[in-house]
Design an enzyme around this catalytic site. Structure first.
Site, PDB file in Angstrom:
ATOM      1  N   SER A 138      85.793 -55.459  26.266  1.00  0.00           N
ATOM      2  CA  SER A 138      85.993 -54.514  25.178  1.00  0.00           C
ATOM      3  C   SER A 138      86.977 -55.070  24.166  1.00  0.00           C
ATOM      4  CB  SER A 138      86.518 -53.189  25.745  1.00  0.00           C
ATOM      5  OG  SER A 138      86.531 -52.206  24.739  1.00  0.00           O
ATOM      6  N   GLY A 143      92.931 -47.137  27.372  1.00  0.00           N
ATOM      7  CA  GLY A 143      93.846 -46.017  27.589  1.00  0.00           C
ATOM      8  C   GLY A 143      94.825 -45.810  26.457  1.00  0.00           C
ATOM      9  N   ALA A 144      94.374 -45.950  25.207  1.00  0.00           N
ATOM     10  CA  ALA A 144      95.291 -45.841  24.066  1.00  0.00           C
ATOM     11  C   ALA A 144      94.853 -44.769  23.075  1.00  0.00           C
ATOM     12  CB  ALA A 144      95.413 -47.191  23.373  1.00  0.00           C
ATOM     13  N   GLY A 145      93.913 -43.911  23.466  1.00  0.00           N
ATOM     14  CA  GLY A 145      93.521 -42.817  22.581  1.00  0.00           C
ATOM     15  C   GLY A 145      92.352 -43.141  21.677  1.00  0.00           C
ATOM     16  N   LEU A 146      91.771 -44.346  21.822  1.00  0.00           N
ATOM     17  CA  LEU A 146      90.657 -44.718  20.945  1.00  0.00           C
ATOM     18  C   LEU A 146      89.307 -44.623  21.664  1.00  0.00           C
ATOM     19  CD1 LEU A 146      92.203 -47.736  18.971  1.00  0.00           C
ATOM     20  CD2 LEU A 146      92.279 -45.283  18.450  1.00  0.00           C
ATOM     21  N   SER A 148      88.215 -45.550  24.776  1.00  0.00           N
ATOM     22  CA  SER A 148      87.629 -46.661  25.551  1.00  0.00           C
ATOM     23  C   SER A 148      86.820 -46.122  26.726  1.00  0.00           C
ATOM     24  CB  SER A 148      88.708 -47.637  26.036  1.00  0.00           C
ATOM     25  OG  SER A 148      89.494 -47.073  27.068  1.00  0.00           O
ATOM     26  N   SER A 149      87.305 -45.023  27.349  1.00  0.00           N
ATOM     27  CA  SER A 149      86.575 -44.493  28.517  1.00  0.00           C
ATOM     28  C   SER A 149      85.170 -44.063  28.105  1.00  0.00           C
ATOM     29  CB  SER A 149      87.326 -43.325  29.154  1.00  0.00           C
ATOM     30  OG  SER A 149      87.473 -42.259  28.241  1.00  0.00           O
ATOM     31  N   GLU A 196      82.204 -39.309  31.490  1.00  0.00           N
ATOM     32  CA  GLU A 196      83.540 -38.886  31.040  1.00  0.00           C
ATOM     33  C   GLU A 196      84.137 -37.861  32.018  1.00  0.00           C
ATOM     34  OE1 GLU A 196      85.525 -40.630  28.852  1.00  0.00           O
ATOM     35  OE2 GLU A 196      85.608 -39.113  27.271  1.00  0.00           O
ATOM     36  N   ASP A 207      84.131 -37.639  22.371  1.00  0.00           N
ATOM     37  CA  ASP A 207      84.225 -39.105  22.432  1.00  0.00           C
ATOM     38  C   ASP A 207      82.876 -39.747  22.737  1.00  0.00           C
ATOM     39  OD1 ASP A 207      86.862 -38.496  22.102  1.00  0.00           O
ATOM     40  OD2 ASP A 207      87.601 -39.730  23.748  1.00  0.00           O
TER      41      ASP A 207
HETATM   42  N1  LIG Z   1      87.427 -52.596  29.093  1.00  0.00           N
HETATM   43  C1  LIG Z   1      87.388 -51.760  30.127  1.00  0.00           C
HETATM   44  N2  LIG Z   1      86.947 -52.190  31.344  1.00  0.00           N
HETATM   45  C2  LIG Z   1      86.868 -51.344  32.377  1.00  0.00           C
HETATM   46  N3  LIG Z   1      87.262 -50.031  32.336  1.00  0.00           N
HETATM   47  C3  LIG Z   1      87.715 -49.563  31.182  1.00  0.00           C
HETATM   48  C4  LIG Z   1      87.792 -50.401  30.019  1.00  0.00           C
HETATM   49  N4  LIG Z   1      88.256 -49.639  29.008  1.00  0.00           N
HETATM   50  C5  LIG Z   1      88.464 -48.402  29.518  1.00  0.00           C
HETATM   51  N5  LIG Z   1      88.159 -48.330  30.804  1.00  0.00           N
HETATM   52  C6  LIG Z   1      88.265 -47.138  31.676  1.00  0.00           C
HETATM   53  O1  LIG Z   1      88.675 -46.036  30.860  1.00  0.00           O
HETATM   54  C7  LIG Z   1      89.975 -45.565  31.242  1.00  0.00           C
HETATM   55  C8  LIG Z   1      90.807 -45.195  30.009  1.00  0.00           C
HETATM   56  O2  LIG Z   1      90.378 -43.951  29.575  1.00  0.00           O
HETATM   57  P1  LIG Z   1      91.330 -42.875  28.933  1.00  0.00           P
HETATM   58  O3  LIG Z   1      92.542 -42.648  29.766  1.00  0.00           O
HETATM   59  O4  LIG Z   1      90.474 -41.726  28.617  1.00  0.00           O
HETATM   60  O5  LIG Z   1      91.851 -43.562  27.583  1.00  0.00           O
HETATM   61  P2  LIG Z   1      91.018 -43.915  26.253  1.00  0.00           P
HETATM   62  O6  LIG Z   1      89.656 -43.360  26.421  1.00  0.00           O
HETATM   63  O7  LIG Z   1      91.790 -43.248  25.174  1.00  0.00           O
HETATM   64  O8  LIG Z   1      91.076 -45.387  26.088  1.00  0.00           O
HETATM   65  C9  LIG Z   1      90.607 -46.694  32.042  1.00  0.00           C
HETATM   66  O9  LIG Z   1      91.525 -46.167  32.978  1.00  0.00           O
HETATM   67  C10 LIG Z   1      89.379 -47.334  32.711  1.00  0.00           C
HETATM   68  O10 LIG Z   1      89.038 -46.606  33.866  1.00  0.00           O
HETATM   69  C1  LIG Z   2      92.324 -35.082  24.253  1.00  0.00           C
HETATM   70  C2  LIG Z   2      90.861 -35.185  23.911  1.00  0.00           C
HETATM   71  O1  LIG Z   2      90.581 -34.287  22.836  1.00  0.00           O
HETATM   72  C3  LIG Z   2      90.492 -36.596  23.436  1.00  0.00           C
HETATM   73  C4  LIG Z   2      90.795 -37.682  24.419  1.00  0.00           C
HETATM   74  O2  LIG Z   2      90.514 -38.961  23.876  1.00  0.00           O
HETATM   75  P1  LIG Z   2      91.062 -40.292  24.537  1.00  0.00           P
HETATM   76  O3  LIG Z   2      90.515 -40.381  25.920  1.00  0.00           O
HETATM   77  O4  LIG Z   2      92.575 -40.216  24.553  1.00  0.00           O
HETATM   78  O5  LIG Z   2      90.572 -41.401  23.657  1.00  0.00           O
HETATM   79  C5  LIG Z   2      90.041 -34.784  25.130  1.00  0.00           C
HETATM   80  C6  LIG Z   2      88.576 -34.501  24.857  1.00  0.00           C
HETATM   81  O6  LIG Z   2      88.244 -34.037  23.744  1.00  0.00           O
HETATM   82  O7  LIG Z   2      87.775 -34.695  25.771  1.00  0.00           O
HETATM   83 MG   LIG Z   3      89.131 -41.430  27.096  1.00  0.00          MG
END
Ligand SMILES: Nc1ncnc2c1ncn2[C@@H]1O[C@H](COP(=O)(O)OP(=O)(O)O)[C@@H](O)[C@H]1O
Ligand SMILES: C[C@@](O)(CCOP(=O)(O)O)CC(=O)O
Ligand SMILES: [Mg+2]
Length: 424
Positions: A138, A143-146, A148-149, A196, A207
């Protein structure tokens, strides 16, 4: 039978207005980012009885004997249907997967592997996937709010829908204009929402919707099984957004759970906060429907950013480092800043006031952020949704794992670099 190797890809997102309130059925506005996740399905190991995972971004490699997965739980029928928005995770499947995941200690790795297995067993048969290696890379921070999950979930859902024969190959190229959602996208989106749910218990669905469909949307989760409303915003006005990652780790699941506690314990004040967030998102939507913003509208939009951040602070989802990002941009008076995504760390967005933000001020700001160890991003908004790339014989799991950074990933497999990508 689908031929491997192939890649799927889906974008991250930025929520401009309405994070957290989106979970409580309030409207929110988000746009796809040019930062994306890529998933390679390949046959890079000779062993046809094993499934391999390579997730180097989270330092995770794993394998299972294919026959150990609980394939027997689903008949053909249950595997093909599209889950409703309020469908809970299948307790039998969750239970059956727990023993396969029991050796994984890290919550980050656990939730990625759980999402992977849940979607794989829900959408594929043993023969569809025996002996495959799945590699994730990626360009998004994890896990930074953008989102990724969600982008990972959409990559899994699309790959498994494709391998399981639930969807056909897409035909659209990057420049083709679509007027209507394809059935295939709706199917992928519905399953990505289940993914999700593996990652955090109560996602709004915004998302995965943006990661699947791309572009920019006003999104509203509905009650019970009624599908969410997703209104695409085709002509976003040009917004000069600075994205700053504090690199402070946090988990969406924990933050969403904390907000839920406040909503339960303080129903009246939190209800009013969520209603105010709704009013902000609705006014922002009206302003952002215009292809160009005059000075007055731009100022109003900046004020709405400031108000939305204050409300998120009151819900307890900011962090001292997010406040530092805001404080420094406020001190230099270069625009308005709010956290984005679940907060608690991760990223903030600053809507730059083009009249006030001189190059010198922007340089000073970037210097402060760099000193604090924060990273700023330049990215474009409103990109393509979920895509497929086939005929990639030269791309192997090993090669993908060896790429060092965003630029190398983009150059090797990126949607912006390779016009052969097609979109569902
Ligand atoms: N490049 C990646 N490879 C594998 N798993 C990932 C990757 N990016 C994200 N994830 C999964 O998504 C989770 C992060 O999701 P989340 O806490 O919702 O933060 P966000 O969606 O904002 O980045 C990680 O803990 C991991 O399980
Ligand atoms: C906090 C929330 O509004 C967004 C979460 O986004 P992220 O996983 O922090 O990128 C939760 C949701 O809408 O599912
Ligand atoms: Mg997420």
């Amino acid at each position: 039978m689908v031929s491997v190797p192939f890649l799927t890809s889906a974008p991250g997102k930025v929520i401009i207005f309405g994070e957290h309130s989106a979970v409580y059925h309030k409207p929110a506005i988000a746009a796809a980012l040019s930062l994306r996740t890529y998933l390679l399905a390949s046959r890079d190991n000779g062993d046809t009885d094993t499934l391999f995972l390579e997730f180097p971004d989270i330092q995770f490699s794993y394998k299972w004997a294919t026959s150990d997965l609980p394939w027997q739980l689903f008949g053909e029928h249950s595997r093909k249907r599209q889950p409703a928005a309020d469908e809970e995770l299948d307790p039998e499947l969750v239970d059956a997967l727990s023993s396969l995941l029991s050796k994984i200690d890290s919550p980050i790795q656990y939730s990625a592997a759980f999402m992977f297995l849940y979607l794989l067993v829900s959408l594929c048969r043993e023969n569809d996937v025996a002996g495959l290696t799945f590699t994730v890379r990626s360009t998004l921070p994890v896990g930074a709010g953008l989102g990724s999950s969600a982008s990972v979930s959409v990559c899994f859902a699309s790959a498994f829908c494709y391998l399981g024969g639930h969807i056909q190959e897409p035909t659209l190229r990057a420049d083709d204009v679509t007027v209507k959602d394809s059935e295939q996208c709706l199917f992928i989106d519905a399953w990505a929402l289940m993914g999700e749910k593996c990652s955090h218990g109560n996602p709004s669905g915004i998302d995965n919707a943006v990661a699947t469909h791309g572009g920019a949307v006003m999104f509203q989760r509905m009650e019970s099984s009624v599908p969410s409303i997703r209104t695409s915003m085709r002509n976003l006005p040009p917004l000069n957004l600075l994205l700053t990652n504090t690199k402070t780790p946090r988990s969406t699941a924990a933050l969403v759970a904390n907000v839920s506690k406040i909503v339960t314990e303080f129903p009246k004040p939190s209800g009013l906060i969520l209603e105010t967030m709704e009013a902000i998102a609705r006014e922002a939507y009206t302003l952002m429907l215009r292809p160009f913003l005059d000075k007055q509208s731009k100022n109003r939009l900046m004020e709405l950013i400031r108000l939305n951040h204050g409300l998120l602070v009151s819900l307890g989802v900011s962090h001292p480092n997010l406040e530092r990002v805001k404080l420094w941009s406020d001190e230099l008076q270069i625009g308005q800043t709010k956290l984005t995504g679940a907060g608690g760390g991760g990223c903030a967005i600053t809507l730059i006031d083009d009249d006030a933000a001189t190059p010198e001020k922007l340089r000073q700001l970037e210097e402060k952020y760099n000193e604090a160890g924060f990273e700023t991003f330049k990215t474009t908004l409103g990109g393509k949704g979920v895509g497929l790339l086939t005929e990639i014989a030269t791309i192997t799991s090993e090669k993908l794992c060896r790429l060092h950074n965003r630029d190398e990933i983009e150059a090797a497999v990126g949607c912006s670099a390779l016009p052969q990508w097609r979109y569902w």
